[in-house]
Design a protein around this motif. Sequence first.
Motif, PDB file in Angstrom:
ATOM      1  N   GLN A 180      -1.868   4.393   9.813  1.00  0.00           N
ATOM      2  CA  GLN A 180      -2.877   3.878   8.902  1.00  0.00           C
ATOM      3  C   GLN A 180      -3.319   2.516   9.391  1.00  0.00           C
ATOM      4  O   GLN A 180      -2.555   1.800  10.028  1.00  0.00           O
ATOM      5  CB  GLN A 180      -2.315   3.772   7.493  1.00  0.00           C
ATOM      6  N   ASP A 181      -4.545   2.198   9.048  1.00  0.00           N
ATOM      7  CA  ASP A 181      -5.080   0.924   9.538  1.00  0.00           C
ATOM      8  C   ASP A 181      -4.566  -0.212   8.665  1.00  0.00           C
ATOM      9  O   ASP A 181      -5.225  -0.651   7.734  1.00  0.00           O
ATOM     10  CB  ASP A 181      -6.605   0.953   9.585  1.00  0.00           C
ATOM     11  N   ARG A 194     -11.526   5.116   7.655  1.00  0.00           N
ATOM     12  CA  ARG A 194     -12.796   4.484   7.288  1.00  0.00           C
ATOM     13  C   ARG A 194     -13.671   4.337   8.530  1.00  0.00           C
ATOM     14  O   ARG A 194     -13.238   3.799   9.539  1.00  0.00           O
ATOM     15  CB  ARG A 194     -12.541   3.111   6.686  1.00  0.00           C
ATOM     16  N   ASP A 203       6.328   9.142  -5.512  1.00  0.00           N
ATOM     17  CA  ASP A 203       5.556   9.939  -4.563  1.00  0.00           C
ATOM     18  C   ASP A 203       4.066   9.886  -4.897  1.00  0.00           C
ATOM     19  O   ASP A 203       3.218   9.902  -4.017  1.00  0.00           O
ATOM     20  CB  ASP A 203       6.066  11.380  -4.580  1.00  0.00           C
ATOM     21  N   ALA A 204       3.754   9.810  -6.206  1.00  0.00           N
ATOM     22  CA  ALA A 204       2.348   9.770  -6.621  1.00  0.00           C
ATOM     23  C   ALA A 204       1.743   8.377  -6.424  1.00  0.00           C
ATOM     24  O   ALA A 204       0.555   8.195  -6.655  1.00  0.00           O
ATOM     25  CB  ALA A 204       2.224  10.182  -8.073  1.00  0.00           C
ATOM     26  N   GLY A 205       2.554   7.399  -6.039  1.00  0.00           N
ATOM     27  CA  GLY A 205       2.041   6.044  -5.826  1.00  0.00           C
ATOM     28  C   GLY A 205       1.724   5.325  -7.111  1.00  0.00           C
ATOM     29  O   GLY A 205       0.840   4.470  -7.149  1.00  0.00           O
ATOM     30  N   LEU A 229       9.234   7.995   3.321  1.00  0.00           N
ATOM     31  CA  LEU A 229       8.181   7.123   3.844  1.00  0.00           C
ATOM     32  C   LEU A 229       8.154   7.183   5.368  1.00  0.00           C
ATOM     33  O   LEU A 229       7.088   7.266   5.984  1.00  0.00           O
ATOM     34  CB  LEU A 229       8.432   5.680   3.405  1.00  0.00           C
ATOM     35  N   SER A 259      -5.627   8.637   1.456  1.00  0.00           N
ATOM     36  CA  SER A 259      -5.112   7.733   2.482  1.00  0.00           C
ATOM     37  C   SER A 259      -5.207   8.342   3.875  1.00  0.00           C
ATOM     38  O   SER A 259      -5.038   7.639   4.868  1.00  0.00           O
ATOM     39  CB  SER A 259      -3.658   7.372   2.175  1.00  0.00           C
ATOM     40  N   LEU A 260      -5.489   9.651   3.966  1.00  0.00           N
ATOM     41  CA  LEU A 260      -5.592  10.281   5.281  1.00  0.00           C
ATOM     42  C   LEU A 260      -6.986  10.123   5.897  1.00  0.00           C
ATOM     43  O   LEU A 260      -7.194  10.483   7.044  1.00  0.00           O
ATOM     44  CB  LEU A 260      -5.261  11.770   5.178  1.00  0.00           C
ATOM     45  N   LYS A 316       0.126  15.230   8.539  1.00  0.00           N
ATOM     46  CA  LYS A 316      -0.210  13.888   8.051  1.00  0.00           C
ATOM     47  C   LYS A 316      -0.898  13.054   9.128  1.00  0.00           C
ATOM     48  O   LYS A 316      -0.509  11.929   9.421  1.00  0.00           O
ATOM     49  CB  LYS A 316       1.041  13.175   7.548  1.00  0.00           C
ATOM     50  N   MET A 317      -1.924  13.640   9.741  1.00  0.00           N
ATOM     51  CA  MET A 317      -2.687  12.889  10.731  1.00  0.00           C
ATOM     52  C   MET A 317      -3.975  12.399  10.106  1.00  0.00           C
ATOM     53  O   MET A 317      -4.541  13.036   9.232  1.00  0.00           O
ATOM     54  CB  MET A 317      -2.980  13.776  11.935  1.00  0.00           C
ATOM     55  N   MET A 318      -4.448  11.244  10.602  1.00  0.00           N
ATOM     56  CA  MET A 318      -5.665  10.667  10.047  1.00  0.00           C
ATOM     57  C   MET A 318      -6.862  11.549  10.410  1.00  0.00           C
ATOM     58  O   MET A 318      -6.927  12.107  11.495  1.00  0.00           O
ATOM     59  CB  MET A 318      -5.888   9.259  10.607  1.00  0.00           C
ATOM     60  N   ARG A 332       0.835  -1.190   0.000  1.00  0.00           N
ATOM     61  CA  ARG A 332       0.000   0.000   0.000  1.00  0.00           C
ATOM     62  C   ARG A 332       0.874   1.245   0.000  1.00  0.00           C
ATOM     63  O   ARG A 332       1.697   1.413   0.892  1.00  0.00           O
ATOM     64  CB  ARG A 332      -0.865  -0.032   1.250  1.00  0.00           C
ATOM     65  N   LEU A 346       2.001   5.285   0.248  1.00  0.00           N
ATOM     66  CA  LEU A 346       1.690   6.364   1.194  1.00  0.00           C
ATOM     67  C   LEU A 346       0.518   7.194   0.683  1.00  0.00           C
ATOM     68  O   LEU A 346      -0.394   7.517   1.408  1.00  0.00           O
ATOM     69  CB  LEU A 346       2.927   7.244   1.343  1.00  0.00           C
ATOM     70  N   LYS A 347       0.590   7.544  -0.593  1.00  0.00           N
ATOM     71  CA  LYS A 347      -0.547   8.258  -1.163  1.00  0.00           C
ATOM     72  C   LYS A 347      -0.736   7.827  -2.609  1.00  0.00           C
ATOM     73  O   LYS A 347       0.223   7.482  -3.289  1.00  0.00           O
ATOM     74  CB  LYS A 347      -0.352   9.774  -1.059  1.00  0.00           C
ATOM     75  N   GLY A 389       6.614  10.481   6.483  1.00  0.00           N
ATOM     76  CA  GLY A 389       5.187  10.680   6.223  1.00  0.00           C
ATOM     77  C   GLY A 389       4.319   9.559   6.743  1.00  0.00           C
ATOM     78  O   GLY A 389       3.120   9.548   6.492  1.00  0.00           O
ATOM     79  N   TRP A 390       4.900   8.622   7.461  1.00  0.00           N
ATOM     80  CA  TRP A 390       4.112   7.470   7.891  1.00  0.00           C
ATOM     81  C   TRP A 390       3.110   7.882   8.954  1.00  0.00           C
ATOM     82  O   TRP A 390       3.439   8.540   9.920  1.00  0.00           O
ATOM     83  CB  TRP A 390       5.034   6.370   8.428  1.00  0.00           C
ATOM     84  N   THR A 391       1.856   7.506   8.734  1.00  0.00           N
ATOM     85  CA  THR A 391       0.817   7.826   9.709  1.00  0.00           C
ATOM     86  C   THR A 391       0.238   6.534  10.247  1.00  0.00           C
ATOM     87  O   THR A 391       0.514   5.466   9.733  1.00  0.00           O
ATOM     88  CB  THR A 391      -0.306   8.634   9.051  1.00  0.00           C
ATOM     89  N   PHE A 447      -5.308  13.941   0.652  1.00  0.00           N
ATOM     90  CA  PHE A 447      -4.993  12.632   0.087  1.00  0.00           C
ATOM     91  C   PHE A 447      -5.946  11.584   0.666  1.00  0.00           C
ATOM     92  O   PHE A 447      -6.181  11.570   1.874  1.00  0.00           O
ATOM     93  CB  PHE A 447      -3.556  12.257   0.380  1.00  0.00           C
TER      94      PHE A 447
END
Lengths: 356, 250
Positions: free
Chosen positions: B245-246, A239, B146-148, B238, A235-236, A309-311, A128, A130-131, B241-243, A233
Motif C-alpha cells: 500500500q502506498d 489511487r 478485521d472490519a477496521g 496483518l 484499500s486494494l 491481496k494485490m493492488m 491505517r 488493512l481494510k 494480508g499486508w500489501t 476492499f
Amino acid sequence: MFQVRKLANLTLFVTTTPTKRYNKINKSDCFENSILPVHFSVYFIFHRTKDYNSCKNMTRHVKIRLASERVNHSVSSNNELPRFYTPGEVITGMQDFMRGHGTYAEDDSLKASVAGVMQKVNKLICIRPLKSRYVGEIGDVVVGRVLEVQQRRWKVETNSRLDSVLQLSSVNLPGGELRRRSEEDELMMRKHLQEGDLISAEVQSVFSDGSLSLHTRSLKYGKLSQGILIKVFPSLIKRRKNHFHNLPCGISVIIGNNGYIWISPQEKSNLVEGDKDEIANVETQTVSRSERETMGRVKNCIAALVASKMMLDDTSIMFAYEESLKYEEVKDLLDTEAMLDVAFLTQHKINYVDED
Amino acid sequence: MPGPDLLSSQGLRLDGRRPNELRRIRCKLGVFAQPDGSAYLEQGNTKVLAAVYGPHQASKSKSLQDGVVVNCQYSMATFSTGERKNHPRGDRKSQEMSMHLRQALTAAIKTELYPRSQIDIYVEVLQADGGAYCASVNAATLALIDAGIPLRAYACACSASMAWRNGQPEPLLDVGHVEEAAGGVVLTVASLPSTGSIGLIEMSHRLHMDYFDVVLSRAMQGCKDIEVILDRAVREHLAEGWTKQDVVVI
C-alpha cells in the motif's frame, strides 16, 4: 431409489431433477445399501431411474475441496513488513503529536484504535487499517447504486459509512448543460435514474459527518448499463490520475476508488455523436459472445488478484489478463491453483517492470 | 461444598488442566468475503463464527445523532449442543446473550465516531462446550478488528469457577461444559484487559463474599491471557494480508 457411494477424488457429480430433492436421502436408504454415512466424506449421488441417460445430461461438476487442502494465496512481494499497531497499543507520549484517524488520546498518551500501520505526516499520526469502509475524498471516482429517489436528490450506496447524496442540480440532464431545473425535471427524476441503477460519479464534497455528495457533470460519468460489477476492499484500489481505462483487450474498466469495479464492453467508436437514436441503443445493444467471455476473463483475473491481496490498477489487471490467456477456458480461472498462478506471475511481472 | 470434586488429589481438573490454565484457543480472521469483517474462534471444543457488517447507514427509526447503533445477534446452531436445539435464535436465552454481547462490545467500540450509523454483529455458535458467551465476545472482537472498526482496546471475556483443594479455595479458569454442569458457581467477565475496565460481569450461582475477589482476579487474569493470544493472531493476520500500500511516511 438412491445409491450413495464414496468417491476417491473429491469431484462431486450432482444430478439435478426438478422433482426429487437430495434431502430425501434418509438414513434407511443408506442402510439398505449397507453404507453408513461417514463424517466429512463426499458422496456420489445419482438416481437409478429408467431414463438415466437423460439425467446424465444434467450432470454438473462441482469441485469441493477439503479444508486441509486450502491454497495459501499469499504472493511474496519483495518488501519487508512494516511495524504493526493493534487497538489499545500506545503509539507515543502525547506531547507534540496530533492525533489523526485510527488513534485516540488517553492517559497522556496516543493509542491506536485500529489494527494497521502508522502513517505520519509531520506531526500528524494516523493508523491505517488493512481494510475498512470507503472513506471518501474530493475528486475520487466512485461507482454506486441508487437506493432511493428523494426530493431533488438521489440516495446512492457507495460502500461508505453513510449513504451518499446525488443532487438533482449536480447531474447533466439531457438537452443543454446550462438549463434551469424546473419542477418538471423533479417529476422526471425517476425516469433519469431509478432505484437499483448503477452509476459512476465523482465526489464533489464531503459533509462534516463523513457522508459524500456526488456529481455526474461530465460525459464520462452517469448511468451504467451493461456490464459486470465486482466489489473489492477499497484499500486494494491504487489511487491514479485516471480511473477510466480502455484495456487493449477491447474492454473498458472503471476502477472506483470505493472498491466497486465496473467492467463493460467498449463503446463503439463508429457511433455518430448527437444521433439520439443511436445513443439510446447503447443500453440495449447485444454484446457479442466473445466480448462477454473477455469480460468474464477480466472479472476472474481481478478475483485472482484480490484473493492474493494485490493492488488493483490498469497495469496489474492487464498483466493478469495477459498471464491468464494460457488458460483457454475462462472458467478454468476459477480454480484456486490457477488463480494463485495468475497472481504469482502478475506479481513477478510487476516486480520486473519496477526494476527496469 | 456442593457437587463432585472438581479438582483431583493431584490438583488437576476433570479435563486434565491445571486450575489456572485456559483451553487451547485457535482463531482466524477474515474467513468470509462478503461481510466487512469476520472471524472464527475455537476455545477448546467451543467453536464460534462471527461476522460484522458496517458501519453503514442506520434505518431512520434506529439512528442516533451522537453515536453508532450496535446491533448484535447471537445464535446457536441446532447441532451445537448435545441435545438438538429447536430454535437457533430468538428464544429468551439467545436474546439475553445478544444483549450481553452488545453491552460488552459497545464498551470497546468508539461509538461516538460514527453518528447515524449502525454496526451489525452476527455470532453463530457451531459447537457449545461451555463458555460459549466468552468465545463469542472474543470472536466478535476479532471480527470488529478485521472490519477496521475503531476500538478502545481488545474486549476479552473469560469465565472462572470455584473449587476446593485440601480445604483451600482454588479458583478455576475458563470453565468447560462438564464443570458448568457439575453445578459450581460460574463468574463470567467481559473486560478491556489493557485498561482494566469491566464491560460485563455475570454470576450464575451464589458465592461467599470472601471468595469473590479471588475468583474475579482469576477471571481478569484469564482475560489478559486471552488478549495476548488475540493480539498475536491479529498481528499474524496483518502480516499475511499486508500489501504494497502506498504508505506515506515523512
